[in-house]
Design a protein around this motif. Sequence first.
Motif, PDB file in Angstrom:
ATOM      1  N   THR A  93      38.148  41.482  28.997  1.00 15.23           N
ATOM      2  CA  THR A  93      39.152  41.992  29.927  1.00 15.23           C
ATOM      3  C   THR A  93      38.513  42.931  30.947  1.00 15.23           C
ATOM      4  O   THR A  93      38.808  42.862  32.157  1.00 15.23           O
ATOM      5  CB  THR A  93      40.253  42.744  29.153  1.00 15.23           C
ATOM      6  OG1 THR A  93      40.793  41.886  28.144  1.00 15.23           O
ATOM      7  CG2 THR A  93      41.366  43.182  30.091  1.00 15.23           C
ATOM      8  N   TYR A  94      37.613  43.798  30.486  1.00 12.14           N
ATOM      9  CA  TYR A  94      36.910  44.705  31.394  1.00 12.14           C
ATOM     10  C   TYR A  94      36.097  43.910  32.413  1.00 12.14           C
ATOM     11  O   TYR A  94      36.085  44.242  33.605  1.00 12.14           O
ATOM     12  CB  TYR A  94      36.009  45.626  30.568  1.00 12.14           C
ATOM     13  CG  TYR A  94      35.201  46.608  31.368  1.00 12.14           C
ATOM     14  CD1 TYR A  94      35.722  47.841  31.728  1.00 12.14           C
ATOM     15  CD2 TYR A  94      33.899  46.310  31.776  1.00 12.14           C
ATOM     16  CE1 TYR A  94      34.982  48.758  32.459  1.00 12.14           C
ATOM     17  CE2 TYR A  94      33.145  47.207  32.512  1.00 12.14           C
ATOM     18  CZ  TYR A  94      33.692  48.425  32.848  1.00 12.14           C
ATOM     19  OH  TYR A  94      32.956  49.315  33.585  1.00 12.14           O
ATOM     20  N   ARG A  95      35.417  42.855  31.980  1.00 17.69           N
ATOM     21  CA  ARG A  95      34.608  42.041  32.891  1.00 17.69           C
ATOM     22  C   ARG A  95      35.463  41.358  33.948  1.00 17.69           C
ATOM     23  O   ARG A  95      35.135  41.364  35.132  1.00 17.69           O
ATOM     24  CB  ARG A  95      33.821  40.997  32.099  1.00 17.69           C
ATOM     25  CG  ARG A  95      32.780  41.557  31.157  1.00 17.69           C
ATOM     26  CD  ARG A  95      31.759  40.498  30.778  1.00 17.69           C
ATOM     27  NE  ARG A  95      32.391  39.290  30.269  1.00 17.69           N
ATOM     28  CZ  ARG A  95      32.569  39.019  28.985  1.00 17.69           C
ATOM     29  NH1 ARG A  95      32.177  39.914  28.078  1.00 17.69           N
ATOM     30  NH2 ARG A  95      33.115  37.888  28.595  1.00 17.69           N
ATOM     31  N   GLU A  96      36.580  40.761  33.498  1.00 16.02           N
ATOM     32  CA  GLU A  96      37.402  40.008  34.442  1.00 16.02           C
ATOM     33  C   GLU A  96      38.091  40.920  35.451  1.00 16.02           C
ATOM     34  O   GLU A  96      38.187  40.606  36.637  1.00 16.02           O
ATOM     35  CB  GLU A  96      38.446  39.189  33.683  1.00 16.02           C
ATOM     36  CG  GLU A  96      37.849  38.058  32.856  1.00 16.02           C
ATOM     37  CD  GLU A  96      38.895  37.365  32.008  1.00 16.02           C
ATOM     38  OE1 GLU A  96      40.079  37.747  32.096  1.00 16.02           O
ATOM     39  OE2 GLU A  96      38.532  36.450  31.247  1.00 16.02           O
ATOM     40  N   VAL A  97      38.584  42.074  34.995  1.00 14.86           N
ATOM     41  CA  VAL A  97      39.316  42.969  35.889  1.00 14.86           C
ATOM     42  C   VAL A  97      38.378  43.663  36.874  1.00 14.86           C
ATOM     43  O   VAL A  97      38.679  43.758  38.075  1.00 14.86           O
ATOM     44  CB  VAL A  97      40.114  44.007  35.064  1.00 14.86           C
ATOM     45  CG1 VAL A  97      40.692  45.091  35.964  1.00 14.86           C
ATOM     46  CG2 VAL A  97      41.203  43.322  34.278  1.00 14.86           C
ATOM     47  N   LYS A  98      37.234  44.103  36.408  1.00 14.35           N
ATOM     48  CA  LYS A  98      36.378  44.921  37.261  1.00 14.35           C
ATOM     49  C   LYS A  98      35.349  44.106  38.034  1.00 14.35           C
ATOM     50  O   LYS A  98      34.989  44.464  39.159  1.00 14.35           O
ATOM     51  CB  LYS A  98      35.662  45.987  36.412  1.00 14.35           C
ATOM     52  CG  LYS A  98      34.947  47.030  37.253  1.00 14.35           C
ATOM     53  CD  LYS A  98      34.485  48.212  36.430  1.00 14.35           C
ATOM     54  CE  LYS A  98      33.851  49.263  37.339  1.00 14.35           C
ATOM     55  NZ  LYS A  98      33.389  50.443  36.583  1.00 14.35           N
ATOM     56  N   TYR A  99      34.862  43.010  37.444  1.00 13.76           N
ATOM     57  CA  TYR A  99      33.765  42.280  38.072  1.00 13.76           C
ATOM     58  C   TYR A  99      34.098  40.835  38.407  1.00 13.76           C
ATOM     59  O   TYR A  99      33.296  40.173  39.065  1.00 13.76           O
ATOM     60  CB  TYR A  99      32.521  42.319  37.176  1.00 13.76           C
ATOM     61  CG  TYR A  99      31.971  43.716  37.019  1.00 13.76           C
ATOM     62  CD1 TYR A  99      31.161  44.282  37.988  1.00 13.76           C
ATOM     63  CD2 TYR A  99      32.281  44.480  35.904  1.00 13.76           C
ATOM     64  CE1 TYR A  99      30.657  45.566  37.847  1.00 13.76           C
ATOM     65  CE2 TYR A  99      31.781  45.767  35.750  1.00 13.76           C
ATOM     66  CZ  TYR A  99      30.971  46.306  36.728  1.00 13.76           C
ATOM     67  OH  TYR A  99      30.484  47.582  36.591  1.00 13.76           O
ATOM     68  N   GLY A 100      35.195  40.301  37.943  1.00 15.98           N
ATOM     69  CA  GLY A 100      35.577  38.932  38.272  1.00 15.98           C
ATOM     70  C   GLY A 100      34.573  37.932  37.742  1.00 15.98           C
ATOM     71  O   GLY A 100      34.175  37.969  36.574  1.00 15.98           O
ATOM     72  N   ASP A 101      34.123  37.036  38.610  1.00 18.16           N
ATOM     73  CA  ASP A 101      33.193  35.968  38.209  1.00 18.16           C
ATOM     74  C   ASP A 101      31.753  36.297  38.583  1.00 18.16           C
ATOM     75  O   ASP A 101      30.970  35.411  38.945  1.00 18.16           O
ATOM     76  CB  ASP A 101      33.608  34.646  38.853  1.00 18.16           C
ATOM     77  CG  ASP A 101      33.682  34.755  40.371  1.00 18.16           C
ATOM     78  OD1 ASP A 101      33.559  35.884  40.882  1.00 18.16           O
ATOM     79  OD2 ASP A 101      33.838  33.711  41.031  1.00 18.16           O
ATOM     80  N   MET A 102      31.375  37.555  38.510  1.00 19.44           N
ATOM     81  CA  MET A 102      30.030  37.967  38.894  1.00 19.44           C
ATOM     82  C   MET A 102      28.976  37.541  37.870  1.00 19.44           C
ATOM     83  O   MET A 102      27.781  37.577  38.145  1.00 19.44           O
ATOM     84  CB  MET A 102      30.000  39.489  39.066  1.00 19.44           C
ATOM     85  CG  MET A 102      28.790  39.985  39.844  1.00 19.44           C
ATOM     86  SD  MET A 102      28.843  41.763  40.127  1.00 19.44           S
ATOM     87  CE  MET A 102      28.614  42.384  38.487  1.00 19.44           C
ATOM     88  N   GLY A 103      29.383  37.136  36.674  1.00 19.13           N
ATOM     89  CA  GLY A 103      28.420  36.726  35.658  1.00 19.13           C
ATOM     90  C   GLY A 103      27.751  37.895  34.968  1.00 19.13           C
ATOM     91  O   GLY A 103      26.524  37.941  34.814  1.00 19.13           O
ATOM     92  N   LEU A 104      28.562  38.855  34.525  1.00 20.82           N
ATOM     93  CA  LEU A 104      28.017  40.064  33.903  1.00 20.82           C
ATOM     94  C   LEU A 104      27.249  39.787  32.608  1.00 20.82           C
ATOM     95  O   LEU A 104      26.205  40.408  32.375  1.00 20.82           O
ATOM     96  CB  LEU A 104      29.142  41.065  33.654  1.00 20.82           C
ATOM     97  CG  LEU A 104      28.750  42.533  33.584  1.00 20.82           C
ATOM     98  CD1 LEU A 104      28.039  42.964  34.849  1.00 20.82           C
ATOM     99  CD2 LEU A 104      29.969  43.397  33.334  1.00 20.82           C
ATOM    100  N   PRO A 105      27.710  38.867  31.731  1.00 16.72           N
ATOM    101  CA  PRO A 105      26.896  38.586  30.527  1.00 16.72           C
ATOM    102  C   PRO A 105      25.497  38.094  30.861  1.00 16.72           C
ATOM    103  O   PRO A 105      24.517  38.452  30.186  1.00 16.72           O
ATOM    104  CB  PRO A 105      27.717  37.521  29.793  1.00 16.72           C
ATOM    105  CG  PRO A 105      29.111  37.728  30.249  1.00 16.72           C
ATOM    106  CD  PRO A 105      29.005  38.164  31.674  1.00 16.72           C
ATOM    107  N   ASP A 106      25.373  37.267  31.913  1.00 17.98           N
ATOM    108  CA  ASP A 106      24.048  36.790  32.305  1.00 17.98           C
ATOM    109  C   ASP A 106      23.180  37.940  32.819  1.00 17.98           C
ATOM    110  O   ASP A 106      21.983  38.016  32.518  1.00 17.98           O
ATOM    111  CB  ASP A 106      24.203  35.712  33.380  1.00 17.98           C
ATOM    112  CG  ASP A 106      22.864  35.147  33.821  1.00 17.98           C
ATOM    113  OD1 ASP A 106      22.152  34.593  32.968  1.00 17.98           O
ATOM    114  OD2 ASP A 106      22.512  35.299  35.012  1.00 17.98           O
TER     115      ASP A 106
END
Length: 600
Positions: A93-106
Amino acid sequence: MEAEPPLYPVAGAAGPQGDEDRLGVPDGPEAPLDELVGAYPSYNEEEEERRYYRRKRLGVLKNVLAASAGGMLTYGVYLGLLQMQLILHYDETYREVKYGDMGLPDIDSKMLMGINVTPIAALLYTPVLIRFFGTKWMMFLAVGIYALFVSTNYWERYYTLVPSAVTLGMAIVPLWASMGNYITRMAQKYYEYSHYKEQDEQGPQQRPPRGSHAPYLLVFQAIFYSFFHLSFACAQLPMIYFLNHYLYDLNHTLYNVQNCGTNSQGILLGFNKTVLRTLPRSRNLIVVESVLMAVAFVAMLLVLGLCGAAYRPTEEIDLRSVGWGNIFQLPFKHVRDFRLRHLVPFFIYSGFEVLFACTGLALGYGVCSVGLERLAYLLVAYSLGASASSALGLLGLWLPRPVPLVAGAGLHLLLTLSLFFWAPKPRTLQHIWILYTVAVLWGVGSALNKTGISTLLGILYEDKERQDFIFTIYHWWQAVAIFTVYLGSSLPMKAKLTVLLVTLVASAASYLCMEQKLRRGVVPRQPRIPRPQHKVRGYRYLEEDNSDESDADGGGGGRGDCAEEAGPLAGPRPGPEPAGLSRRPCPYEQAQGGDGPEEQ
């Protein structure tokens, strides 16, 4: 009313007998020079010398405390930020709300790869960097790189996080190698300042007896690792005072977790993808990161302002003047020393056991069974146990040298065998006291391991020309072990415990074999350290005694005042010097008014 006479006589003023005082010595312009510029009658040279060396010893203690505190703050900020960052980025949820599809896990995976993979190349450049910058400035530069990594988290993007992580990976081995070298040098300096009378009697070229600095080294390493292990507790402060308020409890995060402990596989298989009840405000995150940045800046100031130099300037020149090619090769040449070869398994295990405490024990046994909200308290228990137990390294003052190191290995052996047969149930708090006990005991073993190895290296390798190479090799093998743990993070827990157990037994057996060889009198084969080749003339050759001459080859005394001018060969030239080829006098001879050896 008569005026009171001055407390001290005024220079040049006439006394009660005109131009002469009561002893008949003329005053004013006729007074002897010694009466004006000579020492005070009450001057006690021995007392002043004692006070001088007392200040020097206090300065060494200040250096040790400043370096220890700087290392603690640096590593605590790094671990705390990395832990908070990985937990926040794990929540989908934190990834989708703050960073969208930026690919934070990668981005996170590449960042961890940069931190863990880059130190593999550190053996190639660490000795060169330490000799080029000097020990203190290498520490300052590496702490600054850690602060740079903290600053990039203000703007979390691929082009900020990944390059800073790679740069951080390059600084890991130089930082801890220079720290180990620095503490060892401080112990040697403290011995010199405590036994200055013996040094004066022996002469500046005579080295102190072997092992003479060992008691001070034991104390200083105990102080350093007491601070260092506190960094794990400092790293949990952002979790305790900030992030824990946003976490779900264990019934939510561990809902799909089936196996823990020895039955688990990988890292928290089945852990819930959402761990945050509410998302932290960006303003609060900036405040936390600003506090961490300020602490990193304080660590830089501690190293810069309070840490003195590890070597005199002339010693730094000598250490660089052996040639950059030799500096590059010497870490590899030290492999021929059987002592280092026997200690390599312990170096590897030293990296294994710290990573196991932070990942295998804390996550596979702790978080898997009692929830993420208690992770910080488990690591605090480990940290406090290790910090308090670092004082056990002082047992080496009274016990045989192998006892503390083997005792730590034996304690870890018992704990590892116990963990082989323990699989705590998920979402169960009845056994939490066992987890805390294991964490504290593991910290005791870690403290004995770290203090024992660093003290042993400082005792076995006393030459100032070798210490940076030795600590580079030690921390490089630790980095290799950490990289191996990174590669095997998806293995079952039983496989991890097996590797840990085999490495532990092999390291203890190899170390005891080394001690047995030393007792039999086997002489280690050490690479020769080349003599410094100075290419400039300067102030350092004006002194009559060159106390910085390297005698690593067993040569003993130093060269004469004009040896550099005479040529690269030490000692007198065979045969008389041709009359027409007289050399220029060196600066020392010029200062004496001579024209070279022909006048003598």
